[in-house]
Design a protein around this motif. Structure first.
Motif, PDB file in Angstrom:
ATOM      1  N   CYS A   1      11.645   9.924  93.110  1.00 41.69           N
ATOM      2  CA  CYS A   1      10.607   9.822  94.135  1.00 41.69           C
ATOM      3  C   CYS A   1       9.740  11.077  94.135  1.00 41.69           C
ATOM      4  O   CYS A   1      10.037  12.049  93.444  1.00 41.69           O
TER       5      CYS A   1
ATOM      6  N   VAL B   1       5.516   5.415  85.912  1.00 37.11           N
ATOM      7  CA  VAL B   1       4.696   4.490  86.690  1.00 37.11           C
ATOM      8  C   VAL B   1       5.279   4.348  88.096  1.00 37.11           C
ATOM      9  O   VAL B   1       6.469   4.571  88.312  1.00 37.11           O
ATOM     10  N   GLY B   2       4.413   3.964  89.040  1.00 35.69           N
ATOM     11  CA  GLY B   2       4.857   3.733  90.407  1.00 35.69           C
ATOM     12  C   GLY B   2       5.877   2.615  90.471  1.00 35.69           C
ATOM     13  O   GLY B   2       5.824   1.660  89.696  1.00 35.69           O
ATOM     14  N   ASN B   3       6.823   2.747  91.407  1.00 36.23           N
ATOM     15  CA  ASN B   3       7.900   1.773  91.515  1.00 36.23           C
ATOM     16  C   ASN B   3       8.202   1.486  92.988  1.00 36.23           C
ATOM     17  O   ASN B   3       9.338   1.464  93.398  1.00 36.23           O
ATOM     18  N   GLY B   4       7.145   1.360  93.798  1.00 38.72           N
ATOM     19  CA  GLY B   4       7.342   1.047  95.208  1.00 38.72           C
ATOM     20  C   GLY B   4       7.364   2.287  96.090  1.00 38.72           C
ATOM     21  O   GLY B   4       7.143   3.401  95.634  1.00 38.72           O
TER      22      GLY B   4
ATOM     23  N   VAL C   1      14.827   6.534  87.756  1.00 43.74           N
ATOM     24  CA  VAL C   1      14.048   6.288  88.965  1.00 43.74           C
ATOM     25  C   VAL C   1      14.100   7.561  89.809  1.00 43.74           C
ATOM     26  O   VAL C   1      15.155   8.174  89.962  1.00 43.74           O
TER      27      VAL C   1
ATOM     28  N   GLN D   1       6.600   7.787  97.802  1.00 42.62           N
ATOM     29  CA  GLN D   1       6.381   7.015  96.574  1.00 42.62           C
ATOM     30  C   GLN D   1       7.594   7.125  95.648  1.00 42.62           C
ATOM     31  O   GLN D   1       8.131   8.208  95.456  1.00 42.62           O
ATOM     32  N   LYS D   2       8.009   6.007  95.083  1.00 38.86           N
ATOM     33  CA  LYS D   2       9.060   5.985  94.064  1.00 38.86           C
ATOM     34  C   LYS D   2       8.401   5.767  92.710  1.00 38.86           C
ATOM     35  O   LYS D   2       7.350   5.133  92.603  1.00 38.86           O
ATOM     36  N   TYR D   3       9.043   6.293  91.660  1.00 34.72           N
ATOM     37  CA  TYR D   3       8.543   6.179  90.294  1.00 34.72           C
ATOM     38  C   TYR D   3       9.677   5.789  89.360  1.00 34.72           C
ATOM     39  O   TYR D   3      10.846   5.949  89.684  1.00 34.72           O
ATOM     40  N   ILE D   4       9.301   5.287  88.185  1.00 35.78           N
ATOM     41  CA  ILE D   4      10.275   4.995  87.135  1.00 35.78           C
ATOM     42  C   ILE D   4       9.700   5.471  85.812  1.00 35.78           C
ATOM     43  O   ILE D   4       8.505   5.345  85.548  1.00 35.78           O
ATOM     44  N   CYS D   5      10.566   6.055  85.004  1.00 34.09           N
ATOM     45  CA  CYS D   5      10.161   6.488  83.670  1.00 34.09           C
ATOM     46  C   CYS D   5      10.382   5.317  82.718  1.00 34.09           C
ATOM     47  O   CYS D   5      11.505   4.798  82.612  1.00 34.09           O
ATOM     48  N   ARG D   6       9.327   4.900  82.054  1.00 35.07           N
ATOM     49  CA  ARG D   6       9.431   3.781  81.103  1.00 35.07           C
ATOM     50  C   ARG D   6      10.280   4.152  79.894  1.00 35.07           C
ATOM     51  O   ARG D   6      10.822   3.287  79.220  1.00 35.07           O
TER      52      ARG D   6
END
Length: 126
Positions: free
Chosen positions: A36, A11-14, A34, A24-29
């Protein structure tokens, strides 16, 4: 679900700003990692505009010297060399994935690119 797109685990993370614009930064649930949109690309962790790097690579392909490119773009020749190395490493990774998925040898892939380049050169002359 690791490394598989479209499964809802990423999901997007800022975002953050660079000279080239917002990244765009992302994070794996799943694992909490984290990353980009530049992760695993030739542009990762570079502060130079992507357009400038792409121009340098185009000029290399056109046969311009590294020193000449560095002078035009107002950077050090070592910087151009580093960008070229990163691009080559990225190309090699892409080739590995293509070869794995397509079951094609490196020689066959090189022959294919030779044919493509000849055809492209033939259409430019017309």
């Amino acid at each position: 679900m690791y490394g598989i797109a479209g499964k809802g685990n990423v999901v997007g993370n800022g975002t953050y700003n660079t000279k080239s614009g917002r990244v765009q930064k992302y994070i794996c649930r799943r694992c909490g990692r984290v990353f980009c949109s530049r992760t695993n690309t030739a542009f990762y962790d570079l502060r130079t505009e992507e357009e400038k790097i792409l121009l340098a690579l185009k000029l290399v392909l056109k046969g311009m010297s590294l020193r000449g490119i560095a002078e035009v773009l107002e950077v050090k020749p070592e910087t151009i060399s580093r960008w070229l190395s990163r691009a080559a490493e990225q190309s090699e990774e892409i080739n590995k994935k293509l070869l794995k998925d397509l079951n094609v040898s490196k020689v066959e892939l090189d022959e294919l690119w030779t044919i493509v380049k000849k055809r492209a050169a033939g259409t430019k002359r017309r």
